[in-house]
Write a protein that holds these residues in place. Structure first.
Motif, PDB file in Angstrom:
ATOM      1  N   THR A  87      -4.473 -40.147   7.141  1.00  0.00           N
ATOM      2  CA  THR A  87      -3.881 -41.239   7.915  1.00  0.00           C
ATOM      3  C   THR A  87      -2.384 -41.029   8.173  1.00  0.00           C
ATOM      4  N   ALA A  88      -1.941 -39.778   8.143  1.00  0.00           N
ATOM      5  CA  ALA A  88      -0.563 -39.446   8.530  1.00  0.00           C
ATOM      6  C   ALA A  88      -0.593 -38.710   9.863  1.00  0.00           C
ATOM      7  N   TYR A  89       0.479 -38.867  10.645  1.00  0.00           N
ATOM      8  CA  TYR A  89       0.549 -38.169  11.926  1.00  0.00           C
ATOM      9  C   TYR A  89       1.995 -37.856  12.279  1.00  0.00           C
ATOM     10  N   LYS A  90       2.154 -36.948  13.233  1.00  0.00           N
ATOM     11  CA  LYS A  90       3.457 -36.604  13.774  1.00  0.00           C
ATOM     12  C   LYS A  90       3.320 -36.513  15.286  1.00  0.00           C
ATOM     13  N   ALA A  91       4.095 -37.331  15.994  1.00  0.00           N
ATOM     14  CA  ALA A  91       4.041 -37.357  17.453  1.00  0.00           C
ATOM     15  C   ALA A  91       5.368 -36.858  18.003  1.00  0.00           C
ATOM     16  N   THR A  92       5.327 -35.876  18.896  1.00  0.00           N
ATOM     17  CA  THR A  92       6.537 -35.180  19.340  1.00  0.00           C
ATOM     18  C   THR A  92       6.695 -35.254  20.848  1.00  0.00           C
ATOM     19  N   PHE A  93       7.925 -35.546  21.276  1.00  0.00           N
ATOM     20  CA  PHE A  93       8.272 -35.439  22.700  1.00  0.00           C
ATOM     21  C   PHE A  93       9.515 -34.576  22.831  1.00  0.00           C
ATOM     22  N   GLN A  94       9.478 -33.658  23.786  1.00  0.00           N
ATOM     23  CA  GLN A  94      10.639 -32.826  24.086  1.00  0.00           C
ATOM     24  C   GLN A  94      10.739 -32.684  25.597  1.00  0.00           C
ATOM     25  N   TYR A  95      11.833 -33.214  26.179  1.00  0.00           N
ATOM     26  CA  TYR A  95      12.026 -33.041  27.623  1.00  0.00           C
ATOM     27  C   TYR A  95      12.334 -31.580  27.920  1.00  0.00           C
ATOM     28  N   LYS A  96      13.248 -31.028  27.137  1.00  0.00           N
ATOM     29  CA  LYS A  96      13.540 -29.593  27.175  1.00  0.00           C
ATOM     30  C   LYS A  96      14.163 -29.233  25.832  1.00  0.00           C
ATOM     31  N   PRO A  97      14.089 -27.970  25.435  1.00  0.00           N
ATOM     32  CA  PRO A  97      14.583 -27.588  24.111  1.00  0.00           C
ATOM     33  C   PRO A  97      16.063 -27.926  23.926  1.00  0.00           C
ATOM     34  N   GLY A  98      16.386 -28.317  22.717  1.00  0.00           N
ATOM     35  CA  GLY A  98      17.769 -28.628  22.383  1.00  0.00           C
ATOM     36  C   GLY A  98      17.997 -28.412  20.894  1.00  0.00           C
ATOM     37  N   ASN A  99      19.203 -28.674  20.444  1.00  0.00           N
ATOM     38  CA  ASN A  99      19.567 -28.411  19.055  1.00  0.00           C
ATOM     39  C   ASN A  99      19.351 -29.603  18.124  1.00  0.00           C
ATOM     40  N   LEU A 100      19.067 -30.777  18.697  1.00  0.00           N
ATOM     41  CA  LEU A 100      18.965 -31.986  17.875  1.00  0.00           C
ATOM     42  C   LEU A 100      17.541 -32.521  17.856  1.00  0.00           C
ATOM     43  N   THR A 101      17.061 -32.819  16.649  1.00  0.00           N
ATOM     44  CA  THR A 101      15.748 -33.445  16.474  1.00  0.00           C
ATOM     45  C   THR A 101      15.926 -34.750  15.714  1.00  0.00           C
ATOM     46  N   LEU A 102      15.579 -35.844  16.353  1.00  0.00           N
ATOM     47  CA  LEU A 102      15.641 -37.170  15.738  1.00  0.00           C
ATOM     48  C   LEU A 102      14.229 -37.696  15.512  1.00  0.00           C
ATOM     49  N   GLU A 159      17.553 -36.152  31.608  1.00  0.00           N
ATOM     50  CA  GLU A 159      17.301 -34.736  31.330  1.00  0.00           C
ATOM     51  C   GLU A 159      17.959 -34.297  30.017  1.00  0.00           C
ATOM     52  N   ILE A 160      17.683 -35.066  28.978  1.00  0.00           N
ATOM     53  CA  ILE A 160      18.302 -34.837  27.680  1.00  0.00           C
ATOM     54  C   ILE A 160      17.568 -33.727  26.928  1.00  0.00           C
ATOM     55  N   ALA A 161      18.313 -32.728  26.494  1.00  0.00           N
ATOM     56  CA  ALA A 161      17.737 -31.668  25.667  1.00  0.00           C
ATOM     57  C   ALA A 161      17.614 -32.162  24.231  1.00  0.00           C
ATOM     58  N   GLY A 162      16.516 -31.822  23.596  1.00  0.00           N
ATOM     59  CA  GLY A 162      16.307 -32.236  22.210  1.00  0.00           C
ATOM     60  C   GLY A 162      14.890 -32.713  21.992  1.00  0.00           C
ATOM     61  N   THR A 163      14.611 -33.103  20.769  1.00  0.00           N
ATOM     62  CA  THR A 163      13.258 -33.489  20.369  1.00  0.00           C
ATOM     63  C   THR A 163      13.300 -34.855  19.708  1.00  0.00           C
ATOM     64  N   PHE A 164      12.323 -35.694  20.076  1.00  0.00           N
ATOM     65  CA  PHE A 164      12.176 -36.995  19.422  1.00  0.00           C
ATOM     66  C   PHE A 164      10.785 -37.086  18.818  1.00  0.00           C
ATOM     67  N   ILE A 165      10.729 -37.523  17.557  1.00  0.00           N
ATOM     68  CA  ILE A 165       9.487 -37.511  16.779  1.00  0.00           C
ATOM     69  C   ILE A 165       9.197 -38.902  16.221  1.00  0.00           C
ATOM     70  N   VAL A 166       7.933 -39.273  16.236  1.00  0.00           N
ATOM     71  CA  VAL A 166       7.457 -40.426  15.471  1.00  0.00           C
ATOM     72  C   VAL A 166       6.698 -39.887  14.265  1.00  0.00           C
ATOM     73  N   MET A 167       7.164 -40.232  13.074  1.00  0.00           N
ATOM     74  CA  MET A 167       6.499 -39.810  11.835  1.00  0.00           C
ATOM     75  C   MET A 167       5.641 -40.962  11.318  1.00  0.00           C
ATOM     76  N   GLY A 168       4.339 -40.780  11.352  1.00  0.00           N
ATOM     77  CA  GLY A 168       3.417 -41.785  10.842  1.00  0.00           C
ATOM     78  C   GLY A 168       3.138 -41.560   9.368  1.00  0.00           C
ATOM     79  N   THR A 169       3.604 -42.476   8.530  1.00  0.00           N
ATOM     80  CA  THR A 169       3.577 -42.264   7.082  1.00  0.00           C
ATOM     81  C   THR A 169       2.746 -43.339   6.379  1.00  0.00           C
ATOM     82  N   PRO A 170       1.672 -42.969   5.726  1.00  0.00           N
ATOM     83  CA  PRO A 170       0.821 -43.941   5.044  1.00  0.00           C
ATOM     84  C   PRO A 170       1.347 -44.288   3.655  1.00  0.00           C
TER      85      PRO A 170
END
Length: 395
Positions: A63-78, A118-129
């Protein structure tokens, strides 16, 4: 880059009914630790439908998941963290139905901002049970599931005034077993070794120990098994102990003091003793650098906020994560009148009321705005990382 964040708040408002429908759906179907299959499913499907790449069974947890969106590669992952487990019998009395849907709202608004600009970088949703019991985030840390994330935002509902969270408690659970020797309490007491006497001495010893500990020490215990009858010397007694304090280094010291009390009680009475520690959650390490960014965003959307970063006497498995990744942890109110307790029927009902819907709205906007600011100013994240290193020197 001069961004009109109100535009993205308006976008969040246009999606609010969807989020509220999901919050009510999850509230009506409470699921316990590691059993949150339906809550996990609806979040994953929603995120996939909205352009996120979803990894299920994250870290080997169903019941854990990781959902990732990246418009284009970048140095910051939030990342924004989602929780969705409920409590036994009382259901969503900690408002985790609001936590997970606020995470989704944050993801929607941030993704829209990244696409439009057009923001470079990655945004993640961490699903934590399993926050309430089981420490899902700790298990995911052990599986390196948080690797690569530079900073985290996470909301928890509260009462009284909205605040940015400060320290919380580190904890251990301890089980102490005293083993003696049974004998008839009237005819042959000299042949017995009284395990209950050892337990009583343990409680006296720890009571006297408190004078030499800091004021934040919380130590409680109950005798689970105190003997079988008054006519028989108790040969086995078990004690369940809860120990907590703010600093992890103090927790280690206090645990050893409690061990010495148990060993001394055993020595004095002639008993054997087993001392078993079950590590709990480590205390939250707050981050002022990130919190001040979020504070400004809350104020900009007209949400009253407490001064500073107030501490609390609770605990959460986000604390373990906060020791390796800087966090921003707003506590957004669902009852501003005065302080009430979580894990109550009142709090459960508020989490399914218009106040809960407003909490999703405020939380999503504040965390998304904070993420926008960090993507535009990555040097803030670097400063937050340096702050974390300094704070950890005192842990």
């Amino acid at each position: 880059m001069d961004i009109n964040k109100t535009r993205y708040d308006d976008y969040l408002d246009s999606r609010l009914e969807e989020l509220w429908d999901m919050a009510q759906y999850i509230h009506a179907r409470p699921e316990l630790a590691f059993e949150e299959k339906e809550a996990c499913r609806v979040q994953c499907e929603f995120l996939e439908e909205n352009g996120f790449e979803v990894e299920r069974n994250l870290g080997g947890l169903e019941t854990a998941y990781k959902a990732t969106f990246q418009y284009k590669p970048g140095n910051l992952t939030l990342a924004v963290v989602s929780e969705y487990d409920a409590l036994p019998e009382i259901g969503h009395a900690c408002g985790h139905n609001l936590i997970c849907t606020s995470a989704l709202g944050t993801a929607l608004e941030t993704k829209k901002f990244m696409e439009d600009n057009e923001i470079a970088g990655t945004f993640i949703v961490m699903g934590t049970p399993a926050e309430e019991s089981g420490g899902g985030k700790i298990k995911l840390l052990e599986q390196n599931a948080f690797d690569g994330i530079d900073a985290i935002v996470f909301m928890h509902p509260t009462s009284d005034t909205t605040r940015l969270a400060g320290e919380c408690m580190s904890s251990n659970s301890i089980r102490i077993e005293f083993k003696g020797k049974s004998a008839h309490a009237s005819s042959h007491p000299a042949k017995g070794i009284n395990a209950l006497n050892a337990a009583n001495l343990y409680f006296v010893a720890t009571g006297l120990m408190r004078q030499h500990c800091k004021s934040d020490l919380r130590l409680s215990g109950i005798i689970e098994n105190g003997g079988k009858s008054t006519g028989q010397i108790p040969d086995f007694v078990s004690i369940k102990v809860s120990l907590s304090c703010f600093k992890a280094k103090d927790l280690e010291d206090y645990t050893e003091k409690v061990r010495h009390c148990a060993e001394g009680a055993a020595l004095a009475t002639g008993c054997e003793v087993n001392f078993n520690i079950k590590p709990g959650y480590l205390g939250r390490v707050p981050n002022e650098t990130l919190s001040e960014v979020c504070r400004k965003e809350l104020i900009d959307i007209n949400e009253p906020v407490m001064e500073g970063m107030p501490f609390d006497y609770g605990g959460e498995d986000l604390g373990n994560v906060s020791r390796v990744i800087p966090i921003c942890n707003p506590y957004v109110t669902i009852f501003p009148d005065y302080k009430i307790s979580n894990h109550t029927e009142q709090f459960r009902d508020l989490a399914n009321s218009p106040a809960g819907k407003r909490c999703i709205q405020v939380s999503s906007k504040a965390m998304a705005r904070t993420s926008m600011e960090l993507f535009q100013n990555p040097e803030i994240v670097e400063k937050a990382k340096e702050e974390l290193k300094e704070r950890m020197k005192d842990e």
